[in-house]
Design a protein around this motif. Structure first.
Motif, PDB file in Angstrom:
ATOM      1  N   SER A 151     -26.980  54.364   2.678  1.00  0.00           N
ATOM      2  CA  SER A 151     -26.637  54.348   1.331  1.00  0.00           C
ATOM      3  C   SER A 151     -27.823  53.386   0.677  1.00  0.00           C
ATOM      4  CB  SER A 151     -25.326  53.911   1.169  1.00  0.00           C
ATOM      5  OG  SER A 151     -25.297  52.444   1.823  1.00  0.00           O
ATOM      6  N   GLY A 152     -28.684  52.984   1.423  1.00  0.00           N
ATOM      7  CA  GLY A 152     -29.852  52.100   0.993  1.00  0.00           C
ATOM      8  C   GLY A 152     -30.176  50.942   2.162  1.00  0.00           C
ATOM      9  N   TYR A 153     -31.262  50.275   1.910  1.00  0.00           N
ATOM     10  CA  TYR A 153     -31.333  49.130   2.861  1.00  0.00           C
ATOM     11  C   TYR A 153     -30.896  47.730   2.545  1.00  0.00           C
ATOM     12  CZ  TYR A 153     -34.593  52.614   4.489  1.00  0.00           C
ATOM     13  OH  TYR A 153     -35.238  53.693   5.281  1.00  0.00           O
ATOM     14  N   GLY A 154     -30.095  47.573   1.513  1.00  0.00           N
ATOM     15  CA  GLY A 154     -29.706  46.414   1.138  1.00  0.00           C
ATOM     16  C   GLY A 154     -30.910  45.292   0.943  1.00  0.00           C
ATOM     17  N   PRO A 155     -30.643  44.168   1.300  1.00  0.00           N
ATOM     18  CA  PRO A 155     -31.448  42.898   0.925  1.00  0.00           C
ATOM     19  C   PRO A 155     -32.750  43.193   1.777  1.00  0.00           C
ATOM     20  CG  PRO A 155     -29.305  42.195   1.731  1.00  0.00           C
ATOM     21  CD  PRO A 155     -29.328  43.511   1.871  1.00  0.00           C
ATOM     22  N   LEU A 156     -32.849  44.123   2.899  1.00  0.00           N
ATOM     23  CA  LEU A 156     -34.078  44.522   3.458  1.00  0.00           C
ATOM     24  C   LEU A 156     -35.127  45.264   2.445  1.00  0.00           C
ATOM     25  CD1 LEU A 156     -35.677  44.656   6.284  1.00  0.00           C
ATOM     26  CD2 LEU A 156     -34.543  46.917   6.762  1.00  0.00           C
ATOM     27  N   ALA A 157     -34.518  45.972   1.228  1.00  0.00           N
ATOM     28  CA  ALA A 157     -35.453  46.816   0.531  1.00  0.00           C
ATOM     29  C   ALA A 157     -36.422  45.661  -0.387  1.00  0.00           C
ATOM     30  CB  ALA A 157     -34.601  47.429  -0.606  1.00  0.00           C
ATOM     31  N   ARG A 158     -35.695  44.647  -0.795  1.00  0.00           N
ATOM     32  CA  ARG A 158     -36.516  43.778  -1.382  1.00  0.00           C
ATOM     33  C   ARG A 158     -37.533  42.860  -0.506  1.00  0.00           C
ATOM     34  NH1 ARG A 158     -37.920  42.968  -6.455  1.00  0.00           N
ATOM     35  NH2 ARG A 158     -35.831  43.786  -7.218  1.00  0.00           N
ATOM     36  N   PRO A 203     -34.937  52.495  -1.436  1.00  0.00           N
ATOM     37  CA  PRO A 203     -33.704  52.185  -1.913  1.00  0.00           C
ATOM     38  C   PRO A 203     -33.079  51.031  -1.377  1.00  0.00           C
ATOM     39  CG  PRO A 203     -34.205  54.268  -0.556  1.00  0.00           C
ATOM     40  CD  PRO A 203     -35.334  53.593  -0.567  1.00  0.00           C
ATOM     41  N   GLU A 204     -32.248  50.542  -2.480  1.00  0.00           N
ATOM     42  CA  GLU A 204     -31.519  49.255  -2.100  1.00  0.00           C
ATOM     43  C   GLU A 204     -30.073  49.598  -2.018  1.00  0.00           C
ATOM     44  OE1 GLU A 204     -29.716  46.106  -4.544  1.00  0.00           O
ATOM     45  OE2 GLU A 204     -31.334  44.958  -3.736  1.00  0.00           O
ATOM     46  N   HIS A 205     -29.596  50.293  -2.739  1.00  0.00           N
ATOM     47  CA  HIS A 205     -28.220  50.646  -2.804  1.00  0.00           C
ATOM     48  C   HIS A 205     -27.936  52.032  -3.570  1.00  0.00           C
ATOM     49  CE1 HIS A 205     -27.681  48.455  -6.320  1.00  0.00           C
ATOM     50  NE2 HIS A 205     -26.645  49.306  -6.623  1.00  0.00           N
ATOM     51  N   SER A 206     -26.707  52.888  -2.995  1.00  0.00           N
ATOM     52  CA  SER A 206     -26.495  54.223  -3.669  1.00  0.00           C
ATOM     53  C   SER A 206     -25.060  54.284  -3.912  1.00  0.00           C
ATOM     54  CB  SER A 206     -27.002  55.367  -2.668  1.00  0.00           C
ATOM     55  OG  SER A 206     -28.144  55.341  -2.778  1.00  0.00           O
ATOM     56  N   ASP A 207     -24.736  55.292  -4.718  1.00  0.00           N
ATOM     57  CA  ASP A 207     -23.278  55.270  -5.010  1.00  0.00           C
ATOM     58  C   ASP A 207     -22.614  56.110  -3.867  1.00  0.00           C
ATOM     59  OD1 ASP A 207     -24.081  57.825  -5.650  1.00  0.00           O
ATOM     60  OD2 ASP A 207     -23.383  57.978  -7.669  1.00  0.00           O
ATOM     61  N   MET A 218     -26.634  58.857  -7.440  1.00  0.00           N
ATOM     62  CA  MET A 218     -27.837  57.883  -7.825  1.00  0.00           C
ATOM     63  C   MET A 218     -27.914  56.802  -6.873  1.00  0.00           C
ATOM     64  SD  MET A 218     -29.098  57.250 -10.816  1.00  0.00           S
ATOM     65  CE  MET A 218     -28.342  58.162 -12.001  1.00  0.00           C
ATOM     66  N   THR A 219     -29.286  56.514  -6.632  1.00  0.00           N
ATOM     67  CA  THR A 219     -29.662  55.426  -5.999  1.00  0.00           C
ATOM     68  C   THR A 219     -30.328  54.509  -6.678  1.00  0.00           C
ATOM     69  OG1 THR A 219     -30.799  54.911  -3.893  1.00  0.00           O
ATOM     70  CG2 THR A 219     -31.922  56.483  -5.338  1.00  0.00           C
ATOM     71  N   HIS A 220     -30.326  53.323  -6.271  1.00  0.00           N
ATOM     72  CA  HIS A 220     -30.884  51.926  -6.946  1.00  0.00           C
ATOM     73  C   HIS A 220     -32.031  51.531  -6.117  1.00  0.00           C
ATOM     74  CE1 HIS A 220     -28.060  52.331 -10.358  1.00  0.00           C
ATOM     75  NE2 HIS A 220     -27.054  52.511  -9.121  1.00  0.00           N
ATOM     76  N   THR A 221     -33.337  51.528  -6.609  1.00  0.00           N
ATOM     77  CA  THR A 221     -34.418  51.267  -5.848  1.00  0.00           C
ATOM     78  C   THR A 221     -35.210  50.004  -6.246  1.00  0.00           C
ATOM     79  OG1 THR A 221     -35.931  52.823  -7.118  1.00  0.00           O
ATOM     80  CG2 THR A 221     -34.709  53.546  -5.317  1.00  0.00           C
ATOM     81  N   VAL A 222     -35.798  49.461  -5.215  1.00  0.00           N
ATOM     82  CA  VAL A 222     -36.804  48.337  -5.557  1.00  0.00           C
ATOM     83  C   VAL A 222     -38.116  48.992  -5.491  1.00  0.00           C
ATOM     84  CG1 VAL A 222     -38.005  46.376  -4.524  1.00  0.00           C
ATOM     85  CG2 VAL A 222     -35.590  46.632  -4.116  1.00  0.00           C
ATOM     86  N   MET A 231     -44.892  59.127  -7.935  1.00  0.00           N
ATOM     87  CA  MET A 231     -43.863  58.387  -7.034  1.00  0.00           C
ATOM     88  C   MET A 231     -43.593  58.770  -5.762  1.00  0.00           C
ATOM     89  SD  MET A 231     -40.967  57.913 -10.164  1.00  0.00           S
ATOM     90  CE  MET A 231     -41.173  56.940 -11.264  1.00  0.00           C
ATOM     91  N   LEU A 232     -43.092  57.982  -4.897  1.00  0.00           N
ATOM     92  CA  LEU A 232     -42.712  58.329  -3.583  1.00  0.00           C
ATOM     93  C   LEU A 232     -41.894  57.546  -2.741  1.00  0.00           C
ATOM     94  CD1 LEU A 232     -45.303  56.678  -1.297  1.00  0.00           C
ATOM     95  CD2 LEU A 232     -46.245  57.578  -3.274  1.00  0.00           C
ATOM     96  N   TYR A 233     -41.231  57.857  -1.994  1.00  0.00           N
ATOM     97  CA  TYR A 233     -40.438  56.959  -1.092  1.00  0.00           C
ATOM     98  C   TYR A 233     -40.943  56.135   0.074  1.00  0.00           C
ATOM     99  CZ  TYR A 233     -36.200  58.356  -3.497  1.00  0.00           C
ATOM    100  OH  TYR A 233     -35.042  58.599  -4.305  1.00  0.00           O
TER     101      TYR A 233
END
Length: 171
Positions: A69-76, A115-119, A127-131, A162-164
């Motif tokens: 669902s995302g990487y959490g704090p690891l993303a930032r 990706p930090e977190h997703s719904d 929807m995903t929320h990204t850094v 854009m890319l991931y």
């Protein structure tokens, strides 16, 4: 018997060990260049652990492992680590002047989504929320502060700038 030479030898041994340790950690970080593109970065130190990062085009729901669902704090933390790396891109043998992350087709700059977190979780998130990390002029140049909402089914292959980033523990 003199204490001074013993202390000098001990200090020299400690200094040599420190130099080897610093050299070893500096060598761990490297660009992964394939077919004239930056495919990823290996050996990136994030909070004392080593990670590999690969760059991929696609949709969140298609390229990330099931249940992510995302990487959490690891993303930032990854974004900040990329920004701080100062990768020796100019030193890559056979380097092209247009070297950029795999999937980036823009000549100006590219946005790398982490990706930090997703719904929900892949492959069913909406929807995903990204850094974001901006790559421009042969370097990772900035990390905008707010998270960016992104439709988890939108394929970045149709978005040339854009890319991931996919994070895995280093081997």
């Amino acid at each position: 018997m003199s204490i001074k030479p013993r202390v000098s030898r001990r200090l020299a041994s400690i200094f040599a060990a420190l130099c080897i340790g610093v050299t070893g950690s500096a060598q761990a970080l490297s660009l992964v260049v394939e077919d004239g593109e930056i495919a990823g970065v290996s050996g990136l130190d994030i909070q004392g652990r080593l990670y590999d990062v690969t760059f991929r085009d696609g949709a969140f729901n298609a390229i990330y492992p099931s249940e992510l669902s995302g990487y959490g704090p690891l993303a930032r933390a990854l974004a900040q680590a990329l920004l701080a790396t100062k990768l020796p891109i100019q030193a890559v043998p056979g380097r092209r002047t247009d070297l950029r992350p795999r999937g980036c087709q823009s000549t100006d700059s590219c946005t790398i989504l982490i990706p930090e977190h997703s719904d929900g979780t892949a492959p069913n998130a909406r929807m995903t929320h990204t850094v974001e990390v901006i790559y421009t002029k042969d370097r990772f140049s900035k990390v905008p502060e707010p998270l960016w909402p992104f439709d988890a089914d939108t394929d970045t292959q149709s978005m040339p700038d854009m890319l991931y980033a996919v994070i895995t523990p280093a081997h």
